[in-house]
Design a protein around this motif. Structure first.
Motif, PDB file in Angstrom:
ATOM      1  N   GLN A  94       0.795  -1.016   0.052  1.00  0.00           N
ATOM      2  CA  GLN A  94       0.165  -0.274   0.106  1.00  0.00           C
ATOM      3  C   GLN A  94       0.817   1.222   0.025  1.00  0.00           C
ATOM      4  O   GLN A  94       1.833   1.237   0.868  1.00  0.00           O
ATOM      5  N   TYR A 145       0.305   5.418  -0.122  1.00  0.00           N
ATOM      6  CA  TYR A 145      -0.702   6.562  -0.373  1.00  0.00           C
ATOM      7  C   TYR A 145      -0.145   7.828   0.433  1.00  0.00           C
ATOM      8  O   TYR A 145       0.854   7.745   1.139  1.00  0.00           O
ATOM      9  N   ARG A 188      -3.056   4.114  11.372  1.00  0.00           N
ATOM     10  CA  ARG A 188      -2.547   2.958  10.400  1.00  0.00           C
ATOM     11  C   ARG A 188      -2.586   1.637  11.424  1.00  0.00           C
ATOM     12  O   ARG A 188      -2.382   1.373  12.439  1.00  0.00           O
ATOM     13  N   GLU A 220      -4.895  -7.251   4.689  1.00  0.00           N
ATOM     14  CA  GLU A 220      -5.465  -6.226   3.701  1.00  0.00           C
ATOM     15  C   GLU A 220      -5.975  -5.105   4.529  1.00  0.00           C
ATOM     16  O   GLU A 220      -6.916  -4.467   3.817  1.00  0.00           O
ATOM     17  N   GLN A 224      -7.367  -1.658   5.848  1.00  0.00           N
ATOM     18  CA  GLN A 224      -6.840  -0.160   5.526  1.00  0.00           C
ATOM     19  C   GLN A 224      -7.103   0.630   6.588  1.00  0.00           C
ATOM     20  O   GLN A 224      -7.569   0.379   7.741  1.00  0.00           O
ATOM     21  N   ASP A 281     -13.959   3.856   7.225  1.00  0.00           N
ATOM     22  CA  ASP A 281     -13.009   2.610   7.251  1.00  0.00           C
ATOM     23  C   ASP A 281     -12.756   2.300   8.561  1.00  0.00           C
ATOM     24  O   ASP A 281     -11.487   1.703   9.017  1.00  0.00           O
ATOM     25  N   ASN A 290     -12.258  -3.603   7.875  1.00  0.00           N
ATOM     26  CA  ASN A 290     -12.784  -2.516   7.801  1.00  0.00           C
ATOM     27  C   ASN A 290     -14.331  -2.244   7.465  1.00  0.00           C
ATOM     28  O   ASN A 290     -14.825  -2.905   6.497  1.00  0.00           O
TER      29      ASN A 290
END
Length: 794
Positions: free
Chosen positions: A527, A529, A558, A582, A584, A615, A634
């Motif tokens: 990931q 971002y 996080r 996985e 988020q 999320d 999430n």
């Protein structure tokens, strides 16, 4: 005591400023002696000795006494007087003898207490108070806390909205994940992996800054907020130290030593600790399969026993008046033992036992911890707040653990089995931070800086089952999980702060690069971002007694390594925790308006807040063959609107009441797979602390806590009502402290939750019970009594 030292330092500094820059060395005479208390004969360190001009009454020379009360200074004056003083004592004045010679020996100078001065000192700054700044709430530590010998953790427990539990874990408004800073930066002392905050005493703390809605200057990580502990800028030259001895039940014993040696340019400090502790947990789990009408019940006591060693070593190097370099390190080792027994029972539809067995755990582990810190601070001459600060913090944690589980059948079906697990865990975190603050005028301030955090984790986990006379690897539960995360942050803020009104705005950019990798299965999840985190704060001061503050900030949570690691925990193989690679991050927009009122002996804080989180990470339970598996997912959004109320009231000098109340109503919206999780609920918490000053210099502190029941997407969490008690006595004129603390006095603190679904039910209960601790601490040299309780568990 700190106030006395600061006053004496100020006097001596003033004396030095008034003294001539150059003086003739010929004809100088020496003045010496020892300053003691008249009532006890004990030496008085840091007393001021001044030589003054008889005609002008201006100071000519000055010094302070050593730890043993002795002093010596030189002068070439001929018409002078000698003055000996100490805050809280009557001043004594001497004239020169008719034939002074080369030495004047005053012998023992006995000072008697001055009741009027002492009364003034007690009144001044006695009560801890809260005030608003632009983006923070500042809790100023007063004499009511700074003279009690309490630790930093005790001080935090007195700060409105802040709570410290039995392990030293800190929460803000009932939420954990709080960032703890020392003087505005990450520090070894504030690390989550240690309890070094227990070695900071209240008298060392100037103030505590609470940021429930932090500005863009601070790391955007964590939705709960930031607590910044600001230490006093005092200088204790010479050798200072403290020693602390603690014992408790269940077994908890420790010895801690803190040493500090300060010279003109160097400050050397160290902390040493050793101890052992026992933490039992009574657990109960009930898994009910409603389709097959079967139940698995488990109950027992889980233990985690540790022997630990801790050492901190560091130095401050004052290059000059404007530049300071600090280097420090921390090493700790924990030796774990987990002798736990859990009884399992299989029940039929009539709750009759069909089989029963005992699961015994034998676990040994070694947990080394290393931390080191480098800091450079530059103060610019044009303004005391014009600063440049660089810090680098390294943190390493390892775990070498092996466990063996043995199932022994008691009755019914044969459930005999053996399992072994092995864990080789390594984590390294490096944090680099650069901050620049420039007050371009009395009202305007600019701030800018950067932060880079690297997190590298490897977890090698193996499970072996005993089959046909030997252990065979279980490939479904064995793997190597690697986690790598790098976060780069850049920020800038600008603020205006006038006498009545102020505003502060800022923007932070954070770029995250996160990678997870399962070595055995070759499964990777990357990931990358970037996000902007704006903040805006304003405050208005109507008067010295009434102030308002409003703010907005964007935050991020996080997922941690344990949220992402998919490995099973088989301690209870019918109640399994699992991570989700996985997962988020959560994002939260936080708005709040708060106010503060000072009404005589009463201080009130009232606030309204709203948080919108996307999320949201929730633990979801799946159920199969009576095995419940918990996994984070999430799921949708959460809107929470709440109020917060804090009050402190001192109706008498011997009584202080401190109360907190927090209520929020939330709306959860989300879908997981085919299930809709839309519901609304509320929760509230309250805390009432009563502090009573008893005769014979005893302090009694009682704290009652209540946490209401609340609902998650699947479970209902029960409420909690519990009480903590503390008794403290200062002895040896405050140089030593005796402490008695009782956590969960009535053993009423129970973590309990219930999941009720159409096809299954899961009930969990966990209780730690009452903890009793007795401690003694003594400060020598210029040191103060402290508290030490070793490293916090991980």
């Amino acid at each position: 005591m700190m106030k006395k030292i600061l006053v004496q330092m100020f006097i001596v500094s003033s004396l030095m400023l008034y003294c001539p820059v150059a003086m003739a060395q010929q004809g100088r005479l020496t003045i010496k002696g020892t300053v003691v208390e008249e009532s006890t004969g004990q030496p008085i360190p840091y007393a001021t000795v001044m030589v003054g001009d008889n005609e002008t009454k201006k100071p000519l020379e000055g010094t302070t006494t050593l730890d043993n009360g002795r002093f010596s200074l030189e002068t070439n004056a001929s018409d002078f007087y000698i003055e000996v003083s100490f805050l809280g004592f009557k001043t004594k004045t001497f004239g020169p003898p008719p034939t002074p010679g080369n030495t004047i020996d005053l012998g023992e100078v006995m000072l008697s207490e001055d009741a009027e001065q002492l009364q003034e000192v007690v009144v001044q700054g006695e009560v801890s108070r809260t005030e608003f700044k632009l983006d923070k709430r500042v809790f100023n530590v007063g004499k009511d806390l700074s003279t009690t010998g309490a630790s930093a953790l005790d001080v935090l427990n007195n700060v409105p909205s802040v709570n410290v539990n039995i392990e030293g874990r800190i929460s803000l408004r009932g939420s954990q994940g709080v960032q703890i800073l020392i003087n505005g930066k990450p520090s070894i002392i504030a690390s989550e992996e240690g309890n070094a905050l227990g070695t900071i005493t209240a008298d060392m703390i100037d103030k505590v800054e609470v940021m429930t809605n932090p500005s863009a200057k601070y790391d955007a990580e964590g939705t709960s907020g930031i607590i910044n502990i600001v230490l006093k800028k005092e200088e204790r030259k010479g050798l200072n130290g403290s020693i602390s001895v603690n014992t408790g039940a269940p077994d908890s014993h420790s010895v801690g030593v803190s040493l500090n040696r300060r010279t003109e340019n160097f400050n050397l400090f160290t902390q040493l600790g050793i101890g052992l502790r026992e933490l039992p947990n009574d657990i109960e789990t009930r898994n009910v399969d409603l389709e097959n009408n079967t139940t698995i019940l488990s109950y027992g006591t889980e233990y985690r026993n540790e022997t630990y060693y801790n050492m901190v070593l560091g130095t401050d190097y004052h290059i000059n008046d404007n530049n300071v370099l600090t280097l420090s390190g921390n090493f700790a080792m924990e030796m774990e033992d987990q002798p736990s027994n859990t009884t399992f029972a299989a029940l039929d539809s009539n709750d009759a036992i069909t089989s029963e067995w005992v699961r015994t755990e034998v676990t040994d582990a070694k947990n080394p911890k290393f931390q080191y810190e480098l800091q450079y601070k530059k103060d610019f001459e044009n303004h005391e707040d014009h600063t440049l600060l660089f810090s680098g913090l390294g943190n390493f944690f390892g775990k070498d653990q092996s466990s063996e589980f043995l199932n022994s059948t008691i009755s019914g079906d044969d459930n005999d089995s053996r399992q072994q697990t092995r864990t080789d865990f390594k984590e390294a975190i490096f944090t680099f931070k650069l901050d620049y603050t420039n007050p371009i005028s009395e009202e305007w301030t600019l701030e800018t800086g950067a932060q880079y955090v690297m997190n590298d984790v490897s977890n090698d986990y193996e499970v072996n089952n005993f089959t046909n006379g030997s252990f065979v690897n279980d490939p479904g539960l064995t793997n190597v999980f690697e986690f790598d995360q790098k976060v780069l942050g850049l920020y800038g803020t600008g603020s205006y702060e006038g006498k009545k009104w102020g505003i502060k705005g800022g923007l932070r950019l954070e770029q995250t690069d996160q990678n997870t990798f399962l070595v055995t299965t070759n499964a990777a999840n990357d990931q990358n971002y970037s996000n902007f985190f704006p903040s805006l704060h304003t405050s208005y001061k109507i008067s010295d007694k009434i102030s308002f503050q409003a703010g907005y900030s964007k935050r991020i949570y996080r997922p941690r390594m344990w949220d992402l690691n998919p490995f099973f925990n088989i301690r209870n193989n019918y109640s399994v925790r699992q991570g989700n690679p996985e997962l988020q991050p959560e994002f939260t927009d936080s708005y709040e308006i708060t106010s503060i009122y000072i009404l005589g002996a009463v201080s009130l804080n009232f606030g309204v807040y709203h948080r919108y989180t996307t999320d949201v990470i929730e633990r979801i339970t799946t159920f199969e063959n009576n095995v419940s598996t918990f996994k984070p997912e999430n799921i949708g959004t959460n809107k929470a609107t709440g109020i917060e109320f804090n009050a402190k009231y001192s109706p008498a000098k011997w009584l202080t009441l401190n109360g907190d109340f927090n209520y929020n109503k939330f709306q959860r919206d989300g879908v997981f797979e085919t299930t809709v999780f839309d519901f609304g609920n509320d929760q509230w918490s309250s805390k009432l602390m009563t502090k009573i000053k008893l005769p014979a210099d005893f302090d009694l502190e009682m704290t009652g806590n209540y946490q209401s029941s609340y609902q998650t997407v699947q479970s209902a969490v029960s409420d909690n009502l519990f009480m903590d008690l503390g008794l403290r006595k200062n002895i040896m004129k405050g140089k030593a402290v005796l402490n008695l603390s009782v956590r969960d006095l009535f053993a009423s603190r129970v973590d309990e939750s219930q999941i009720a679904q159409a096809s299954y039910e899961v009930y969990n209960r966990r209780q730690r019970g009452t903890f009793v601790a007795l401690g003694f601490s003594y400060g020598f040299g210029k040191g103060e009594a402290m508290q030490y309780s070793g490293q916090r568990r991980r």
